[in-house]
Design a protein around this motif. Structure first.
Motif, PDB file in Angstrom:
ATOM      1  N   GLU A  66       4.178   4.130 -12.363  1.00 29.94           N
ATOM      2  CA  GLU A  66       5.290   4.584 -11.526  1.00 29.94           C
ATOM      3  C   GLU A  66       5.036   4.372 -10.036  1.00 29.94           C
ATOM      4  O   GLU A  66       5.668   5.007  -9.195  1.00 29.94           O
ATOM      5  CB  GLU A  66       5.666   6.035 -11.833  1.00 29.94           C
ATOM      6  CG  GLU A  66       6.174   6.214 -13.251  1.00 29.94           C
ATOM      7  CD  GLU A  66       6.821   7.558 -13.492  1.00 29.94           C
ATOM      8  OE1 GLU A  66       6.895   8.377 -12.562  1.00 29.94           O
ATOM      9  OE2 GLU A  66       7.258   7.777 -14.620  1.00 29.94           O
ATOM     10  N   ASP A  67       4.112   3.477  -9.699  1.00 35.20           N
ATOM     11  CA  ASP A  67       3.880   3.139  -8.291  1.00 35.20           C
ATOM     12  C   ASP A  67       5.100   2.465  -7.672  1.00 35.20           C
ATOM     13  O   ASP A  67       5.359   2.634  -6.480  1.00 35.20           O
ATOM     14  CB  ASP A  67       2.663   2.210  -8.148  1.00 35.20           C
ATOM     15  CG  ASP A  67       1.358   2.940  -8.372  1.00 35.20           C
ATOM     16  OD1 ASP A  67       1.364   4.192  -8.335  1.00 35.20           O
ATOM     17  OD2 ASP A  67       0.334   2.266  -8.588  1.00 35.20           O
ATOM     18  N   LEU A  68       5.850   1.708  -8.463  1.00 38.44           N
ATOM     19  CA  LEU A  68       7.064   1.066  -7.941  1.00 38.44           C
ATOM     20  C   LEU A  68       8.088   2.107  -7.512  1.00 38.44           C
ATOM     21  O   LEU A  68       8.726   1.963  -6.470  1.00 38.44           O
ATOM     22  CB  LEU A  68       7.686   0.147  -8.989  1.00 38.44           C
ATOM     23  CG  LEU A  68       7.059  -1.230  -9.150  1.00 38.44           C
ATOM     24  CD1 LEU A  68       7.664  -1.927 -10.358  1.00 38.44           C
ATOM     25  CD2 LEU A  68       7.255  -2.063  -7.914  1.00 38.44           C
ATOM     26  N   LEU A  69       8.252   3.145  -8.295  1.00 41.27           N
ATOM     27  CA  LEU A  69       9.209   4.197  -7.937  1.00 41.27           C
ATOM     28  C   LEU A  69       8.777   4.949  -6.686  1.00 41.27           C
ATOM     29  O   LEU A  69       9.595   5.267  -5.828  1.00 41.27           O
ATOM     30  CB  LEU A  69       9.384   5.191  -9.090  1.00 41.27           C
ATOM     31  CG  LEU A  69      10.210   4.714 -10.271  1.00 41.27           C
ATOM     32  CD1 LEU A  69      10.220   5.758 -11.370  1.00 41.27           C
ATOM     33  CD2 LEU A  69      11.615   4.376  -9.840  1.00 41.27           C
ATOM     34  N   ARG A  70       7.485   5.237  -6.595  1.00 40.22           N
ATOM     35  CA  ARG A  70       6.988   5.951  -5.419  1.00 40.22           C
ATOM     36  C   ARG A  70       6.979   5.078  -4.176  1.00 40.22           C
ATOM     37  O   ARG A  70       7.051   5.582  -3.064  1.00 40.22           O
ATOM     38  CB  ARG A  70       5.588   6.490  -5.688  1.00 40.22           C
ATOM     39  CG  ARG A  70       5.569   7.693  -6.602  1.00 40.22           C
ATOM     40  CD  ARG A  70       4.196   8.346  -6.625  1.00 40.22           C
ATOM     41  NE  ARG A  70       3.188   7.515  -7.264  1.00 40.22           N
ATOM     42  CZ  ARG A  70       2.954   7.478  -8.575  1.00 40.22           C
ATOM     43  NH1 ARG A  70       3.673   8.225  -9.374  1.00 40.22           N
ATOM     44  NH2 ARG A  70       2.036   6.702  -9.080  1.00 40.22           N
ATOM     45  N   ASN A  90       9.134  -2.357  -0.833  1.00 40.96           N
ATOM     46  CA  ASN A  90       8.278  -1.571  -1.704  1.00 40.96           C
ATOM     47  C   ASN A  90       6.839  -1.743  -1.253  1.00 40.96           C
ATOM     48  O   ASN A  90       6.426  -2.837  -0.887  1.00 40.96           O
ATOM     49  CB  ASN A  90       8.432  -2.027  -3.161  1.00 40.96           C
ATOM     50  CG  ASN A  90       8.010  -0.959  -4.125  1.00 40.96           C
ATOM     51  OD1 ASN A  90       6.940  -0.403  -4.018  1.00 40.96           O
ATOM     52  ND2 ASN A  90       8.885  -0.654  -5.073  1.00 40.96           N
ATOM     53  N   THR A  91       6.095  -0.658  -1.298  1.00 39.38           N
ATOM     54  CA  THR A  91       4.695  -0.698  -0.866  1.00 39.38           C
ATOM     55  C   THR A  91       3.729  -0.994  -2.010  1.00 39.38           C
ATOM     56  O   THR A  91       2.536  -1.160  -1.768  1.00 39.38           O
ATOM     57  CB  THR A  91       4.293   0.635  -0.201  1.00 39.38           C
ATOM     58  OG1 THR A  91       4.562   1.708  -1.115  1.00 39.38           O
ATOM     59  CG2 THR A  91       5.071   0.854   1.087  1.00 39.38           C
ATOM     60  N   ALA A  92       4.213  -1.055  -3.229  1.00 39.65           N
ATOM     61  CA  ALA A  92       3.335  -1.402  -4.356  1.00 39.65           C
ATOM     62  C   ALA A  92       2.903  -2.861  -4.199  1.00 39.65           C
ATOM     63  O   ALA A  92       3.732  -3.733  -3.934  1.00 39.65           O
ATOM     64  CB  ALA A  92       4.057  -1.207  -5.681  1.00 39.65           C
ATOM     65  N   PRO A  93       1.605  -3.145  -4.349  1.00 40.43           N
ATOM     66  CA  PRO A  93       1.129  -4.517  -4.110  1.00 40.43           C
ATOM     67  C   PRO A  93       1.699  -5.551  -5.074  1.00 40.43           C
ATOM     68  O   PRO A  93       1.809  -6.716  -4.738  1.00 40.43           O
ATOM     69  CB  PRO A  93      -0.390  -4.401  -4.254  1.00 40.43           C
ATOM     70  CG  PRO A  93      -0.645  -3.107  -4.939  1.00 40.43           C
ATOM     71  CD  PRO A  93       0.530  -2.223  -4.693  1.00 40.43           C
ATOM     72  N   GLU A  99       9.772  -7.992  -8.808  1.00 40.35           N
ATOM     73  CA  GLU A  99      11.108  -8.299  -8.274  1.00 40.35           C
ATOM     74  C   GLU A  99      11.553  -9.721  -8.608  1.00 40.35           C
ATOM     75  O   GLU A  99      12.675  -9.941  -9.054  1.00 40.35           O
ATOM     76  CB  GLU A  99      11.114  -8.097  -6.749  1.00 40.35           C
ATOM     77  CG  GLU A  99      12.439  -8.359  -6.096  1.00 40.35           C
ATOM     78  CD  GLU A  99      13.507  -7.310  -6.395  1.00 40.35           C
ATOM     79  OE1 GLU A  99      14.661  -7.574  -6.069  1.00 40.35           O
ATOM     80  OE2 GLU A  99      13.190  -6.249  -6.963  1.00 40.35           O
ATOM     81  N   TYR A 100      10.683 -10.697  -8.378  1.00 43.76           N
ATOM     82  CA  TYR A 100      11.062 -12.102  -8.537  1.00 43.76           C
ATOM     83  C   TYR A 100      10.569 -12.747  -9.825  1.00 43.76           C
ATOM     84  O   TYR A 100      10.884 -13.891 -10.107  1.00 43.76           O
ATOM     85  CB  TYR A 100      10.577 -12.914  -7.338  1.00 43.76           C
ATOM     86  CG  TYR A 100      11.198 -12.458  -6.045  1.00 43.76           C
ATOM     87  CD1 TYR A 100      12.569 -12.560  -5.848  1.00 43.76           C
ATOM     88  CD2 TYR A 100      10.421 -11.915  -5.038  1.00 43.76           C
ATOM     89  CE1 TYR A 100      13.150 -12.139  -4.676  1.00 43.76           C
ATOM     90  CE2 TYR A 100      11.000 -11.489  -3.861  1.00 43.76           C
ATOM     91  CZ  TYR A 100      12.362 -11.608  -3.677  1.00 43.76           C
ATOM     92  OH  TYR A 100      12.936 -11.177  -2.521  1.00 43.76           O
ATOM     93  N   GLY A 101       9.783 -12.034 -10.605  1.00 44.63           N
ATOM     94  CA  GLY A 101       9.277 -12.595 -11.861  1.00 44.63           C
ATOM     95  C   GLY A 101       7.982 -13.361 -11.658  1.00 44.63           C
ATOM     96  O   GLY A 101       7.512 -13.556 -10.539  1.00 44.63           O
ATOM     97  N   THR A 102       7.401 -13.801 -12.761  1.00 45.61           N
ATOM     98  CA  THR A 102       6.134 -14.537 -12.703  1.00 45.61           C
ATOM     99  C   THR A 102       6.201 -15.754 -13.607  1.00 45.61           C
ATOM    100  O   THR A 102       7.088 -15.878 -14.450  1.00 45.61           O
ATOM    101  CB  THR A 102       4.962 -13.632 -13.163  1.00 45.61           C
ATOM    102  OG1 THR A 102       5.261 -13.130 -14.467  1.00 45.61           O
ATOM    103  CG2 THR A 102       4.731 -12.484 -12.213  1.00 45.61           C
ATOM    104  N   TYR A 103       5.220 -16.607 -13.429  1.00 40.69           N
ATOM    105  CA  TYR A 103       5.048 -17.814 -14.243  1.00 40.69           C
ATOM    106  C   TYR A 103       6.321 -18.662 -14.243  1.00 40.69           C
ATOM    107  O   TYR A 103       6.923 -18.886 -13.214  1.00 40.69           O
ATOM    108  CB  TYR A 103       4.568 -17.463 -15.662  1.00 40.69           C
ATOM    109  CG  TYR A 103       3.337 -16.603 -15.661  1.00 40.69           C
ATOM    110  CD1 TYR A 103       2.148 -17.096 -15.138  1.00 40.69           C
ATOM    111  CD2 TYR A 103       3.364 -15.303 -16.131  1.00 40.69           C
ATOM    112  CE1 TYR A 103       1.006 -16.304 -15.104  1.00 40.69           C
ATOM    113  CE2 TYR A 103       2.233 -14.512 -16.100  1.00 40.69           C
ATOM    114  CZ  TYR A 103       1.059 -15.023 -15.581  1.00 40.69           C
ATOM    115  OH  TYR A 103      -0.057 -14.249 -15.544  1.00 40.69           O
TER     116      TYR A 103
END
Length: 166
Positions: A66-70, A90-93, A99-103
């Motif tokens: 839940e780091d994204l929510l905080r 967002n401050t989550a690393p 947000e943009y997806g991976t791979y």
């Protein structure tokens, strides 16, 4: 001998100019007030989007912290008279990866903005198919919140513009 009277022409240009200034100032004030009202609503949209696309989905291989929510933040501040700056971050690393997806499912910011603006001004999150299992898909929760605030302000300003110039 008869005396002729001169024709005097009058204008209300000064009064019209003052009225236009007054209406522009009123509209700028309304924009700034509405932007301040949209700030908590934008935060709600971002949280709702994260809940729908990340935390409300089936669990996967990663532990949900839940780091994204905080870490989600939204600001709406006046830049200058009648102009407003919205910012969602967002401050989550790992927030950009969510947000943009991976791979192979990565989305660039312009494509994210196009996809996030599709639902229009309705306060609905964008469902992109992301889940705990399908975590490479983009979330677009932050982008959707930003686009929604901009679209909502645009519609409100359009209505205020018509009311101010009646």
């Amino acid at each position: 001998m008869t005396r002729r009277r001169g024709v005097r022409l009058g204008t209300n240009a000064r009064a019209v100019r003052e009225d236009v200034k007054r209406r522009k100032k009123l509209l700028a004030t309304l924009i700034e007030q509405r932007a301040q009202q949209l700030e908590p609503q934008g935060l709600g949209m971002a949280v709702l989007g994260l809940n729908v696309t990340v935390y409300g989905t089936e669990a996967g291989a990663y532990t949900r912290s839940e780091d994204l929510l905080r870490g989600v933040h939204v600001t709406a501040k006046p830049a200058r008279r009648g102009l407003v700056q919205f910012r969602v971050w967002n401050t989550a690393p790992y927030a950009p990866l969510v947000e943009y997806g991976t791979y192979g499912d990565r989305t660039d910011p312009s494509e994210a903005e196009r996809r996030a603006s599709t639902p229009g001004a309705q306060p609905t999150p964008l469902v992109t198919g992301r889940s705990g299992v399908n975590y490479t898909q983009p979330s677009l929760a932050h982008t959707r919140a930003l686009v929604w605030m901009l679209e909502r302000l645009r519609l409100d300003v359009k209505g205020a513009w018509f009311r101010a110039w009646r």
